[in-house]
Design a protein around this motif. Structure first.
Motif, PDB file in Angstrom:
ATOM      1  N   GLY A 170      44.356  55.523   7.798  1.00 42.87           N
ATOM      2  CA  GLY A 170      43.951  54.698   6.648  1.00 42.87           C
ATOM      3  C   GLY A 170      44.880  53.563   6.274  1.00 42.87           C
ATOM      4  O   GLY A 170      44.443  52.589   5.693  1.00 42.87           O
ATOM      5  N   SER A 171      46.166  53.695   6.573  1.00 38.32           N
ATOM      6  CA  SER A 171      47.108  52.632   6.190  1.00 38.32           C
ATOM      7  C   SER A 171      48.319  52.643   7.116  1.00 38.32           C
ATOM      8  O   SER A 171      48.606  53.641   7.774  1.00 38.32           O
ATOM      9  CB  SER A 171      47.592  52.838   4.743  1.00 38.32           C
ATOM     10  N   ILE A 172      49.033  51.512   7.116  1.00 38.35           N
ATOM     11  CA  ILE A 172      50.273  51.398   7.913  1.00 38.35           C
ATOM     12  C   ILE A 172      51.289  52.435   7.409  1.00 38.35           C
ATOM     13  O   ILE A 172      51.985  53.072   8.197  1.00 38.35           O
ATOM     14  CB  ILE A 172      50.878  49.977   7.757  1.00 38.35           C
ATOM     15  N   HIS A 173      51.337  52.606   6.096  1.00 28.24           N
ATOM     16  CA  HIS A 173      52.301  53.538   5.501  1.00 28.24           C
ATOM     17  C   HIS A 173      52.103  54.961   6.026  1.00 28.24           C
ATOM     18  O   HIS A 173      53.058  55.623   6.443  1.00 28.24           O
ATOM     19  CB  HIS A 173      52.159  53.505   3.975  1.00 28.24           C
ATOM     20  N   ARG A 174      50.851  55.412   6.012  1.00 29.86           N
ATOM     21  CA  ARG A 174      50.575  56.775   6.497  1.00 29.86           C
ATOM     22  C   ARG A 174      50.803  56.894   8.000  1.00 29.86           C
ATOM     23  O   ARG A 174      51.235  57.926   8.493  1.00 29.86           O
ATOM     24  CB  ARG A 174      49.139  57.173   6.144  1.00 29.86           C
ATOM     25  N   LEU A 175      50.519  55.807   8.710  1.00 29.11           N
ATOM     26  CA  LEU A 175      50.744  55.791  10.162  1.00 29.11           C
ATOM     27  C   LEU A 175      52.240  55.915  10.469  1.00 29.11           C
ATOM     28  O   LEU A 175      52.646  56.653  11.362  1.00 29.11           O
ATOM     29  CB  LEU A 175      50.174  54.487  10.746  1.00 29.11           C
ATOM     30  N   CYS A 176      53.066  55.208   9.691  1.00 23.38           N
ATOM     31  CA  CYS A 176      54.528  55.252   9.889  1.00 23.38           C
ATOM     32  C   CYS A 176      55.086  56.649   9.633  1.00 23.38           C
ATOM     33  O   CYS A 176      56.082  57.053  10.242  1.00 23.38           O
ATOM     34  CB  CYS A 176      55.223  54.276   8.944  1.00 23.38           C
ATOM     35  N   ASN A 177      54.463  57.371   8.719  1.00 24.85           N
ATOM     36  CA  ASN A 177      54.969  58.703   8.350  1.00 24.85           C
ATOM     37  C   ASN A 177      54.342  59.833   9.161  1.00 24.85           C
ATOM     38  O   ASN A 177      54.662  60.999   8.950  1.00 24.85           O
ATOM     39  CB  ASN A 177      54.720  58.958   6.860  1.00 24.85           C
ATOM     40  N   ALA A 178      53.443  59.476  10.088  1.00 29.41           N
ATOM     41  CA  ALA A 178      52.758  60.509  10.883  1.00 29.41           C
ATOM     42  C   ALA A 178      53.722  61.116  11.902  1.00 29.41           C
ATOM     43  O   ALA A 178      54.575  60.427  12.461  1.00 29.41           O
ATOM     44  CB  ALA A 178      51.563  59.899  11.600  1.00 29.41           C
ATOM     45  N   SER A 179      53.578  62.406  12.125  1.00 29.54           N
ATOM     46  CA  SER A 179      54.408  63.086  13.129  1.00 29.54           C
ATOM     47  C   SER A 179      53.844  62.806  14.523  1.00 29.54           C
ATOM     48  O   SER A 179      52.699  62.374  14.671  1.00 29.54           O
ATOM     49  CB  SER A 179      54.400  64.587  12.876  1.00 29.54           C
ATOM     50  N   VAL A 180      54.656  63.067  15.538  1.00 28.86           N
ATOM     51  CA  VAL A 180      54.192  62.897  16.927  1.00 28.86           C
ATOM     52  C   VAL A 180      52.959  63.758  17.166  1.00 28.86           C
ATOM     53  O   VAL A 180      52.002  63.343  17.822  1.00 28.86           O
ATOM     54  CB  VAL A 180      55.319  63.273  17.930  1.00 28.86           C
ATOM     55  N   GLU A 181      52.989  64.983  16.610  1.00 27.26           N
ATOM     56  CA  GLU A 181      51.863  65.911  16.803  1.00 27.26           C
ATOM     57  C   GLU A 181      50.569  65.337  16.215  1.00 27.26           C
ATOM     58  O   GLU A 181      49.511  65.403  16.836  1.00 27.26           O
ATOM     59  CB  GLU A 181      52.156  67.271  16.149  1.00 27.26           C
ATOM     60  N   GLU A 182      50.671  64.760  15.021  1.00 28.44           N
ATOM     61  CA  GLU A 182      49.480  64.178  14.392  1.00 28.44           C
ATOM     62  C   GLU A 182      48.960  62.986  15.197  1.00 28.44           C
ATOM     63  O   GLU A 182      47.754  62.803  15.365  1.00 28.44           O
ATOM     64  CB  GLU A 182      49.805  63.711  12.959  1.00 28.44           C
ATOM     65  N   LEU A 183      49.883  62.186  15.698  1.00 28.52           N
ATOM     66  CA  LEU A 183      49.500  61.009  16.495  1.00 28.52           C
ATOM     67  C   LEU A 183      48.862  61.429  17.813  1.00 28.52           C
ATOM     68  O   LEU A 183      47.901  60.818  18.274  1.00 28.52           O
ATOM     69  CB  LEU A 183      50.727  60.133  16.769  1.00 28.52           C
ATOM     70  N   GLU A 184      49.435  62.481  18.414  1.00 27.91           N
ATOM     71  CA  GLU A 184      48.943  62.988  19.700  1.00 27.91           C
ATOM     72  C   GLU A 184      47.451  63.329  19.651  1.00 27.91           C
ATOM     73  O   GLU A 184      46.720  63.111  20.602  1.00 27.91           O
ATOM     74  CB  GLU A 184      49.703  64.267  20.081  1.00 27.91           C
TER      75      GLU A 184
END
Length: 209
Positions: A181-195
């Protein structure tokens, strides 16, 4: 029909597998996108563009056993198309979801999008089609109506910023913004969430960046 270039999708249309005619997903898409049904799409459920298609896995497919896994592996081996896998994640199918996620994202390197039902799937397909229409539109920068429509999913400036991340193209940027939803939440995402959204390699690149 699973090889690239074998099907030509008209501008702003979706080509659906004949087996979906009369389904809830087809009824909800009518009026929102131009839906054409065709026989002989093979493993593919919906073509969104010449390069991108959807493979739909229903709750019933998950409960029925491993047939859907064979279908996904067969598609990946036979096709150079970009495959988006839409999975019905319900109370009944939730127990199978992690295994599906591992197969689709980590092993096959495809995009996985969970939905609650066919109604939600039709909304997602509509969003993706409007995204591809914008991409294909030569003059979308000079058209204020298309610009406005784009901002509903993500501000164009935010969308462009996410695309600057190494390993992230337009499709992955779209998926990341849909998820976080936002750059802020993307920056705070863990590797696992991004994966779960983009796979292991790109997740590491995003996290490092």
């Amino acid at each position: 029909p699973v090889t690239a270039g074998s099907i030509s999708v008209p501008y702003g249309h979706v080509i659906g597998n004949e087996k979906w005619r009369g389904s809830e997903i087809a009824q909800r898409l009518q009026g929102k996108v131009r839906l054409i049904f065709e026989d002989g799409l093979g493993l593919v459920d919906f073509h969104l563009s010449n390069r991108t298609c959807i493979l739909y896995i229903s709750e019933a497919d998950l409960v029925a056993g491993d047939e859907f896994k064979r279908r996904l592996v067969q598609f990946r081996n036979a096709s150079s198309l970009g495959g988006i896998v839409i999975v019905e994640r319900t109370q009944i199918s939730d127990q199978y979801f992690l295994a599906v996620q591992k197969l689709v994202v980590l092993e096959l390197g495809m995009v996985l999008l969970p939905v609650a039902n066919q109604g939600e799937a039709s909304q997602l397909i509509t969003q993706l089609v409007s995204f591809y229409v914008r991409e294909q539109s030569k003059d979308h920068n000079s058209n204020p109506f298309l610009r406005k429509q784009c901002s509903q999913l993500a501000e164009p400036s935010v969308f462009r910023t996410v695309q600057q991340i190494p390993g992230v193209g337009k499709t992955k940027a779209l998926l990341l913004l849909q998820q976080f939803g936002s750059i802020h939440r993307l920056c705070n995402a863990s590797v696992e969430e991004l994966e779960l959204v983009v796979g292991q390699t790109v997740a590491q690149q995003i996290h490092s960046f």
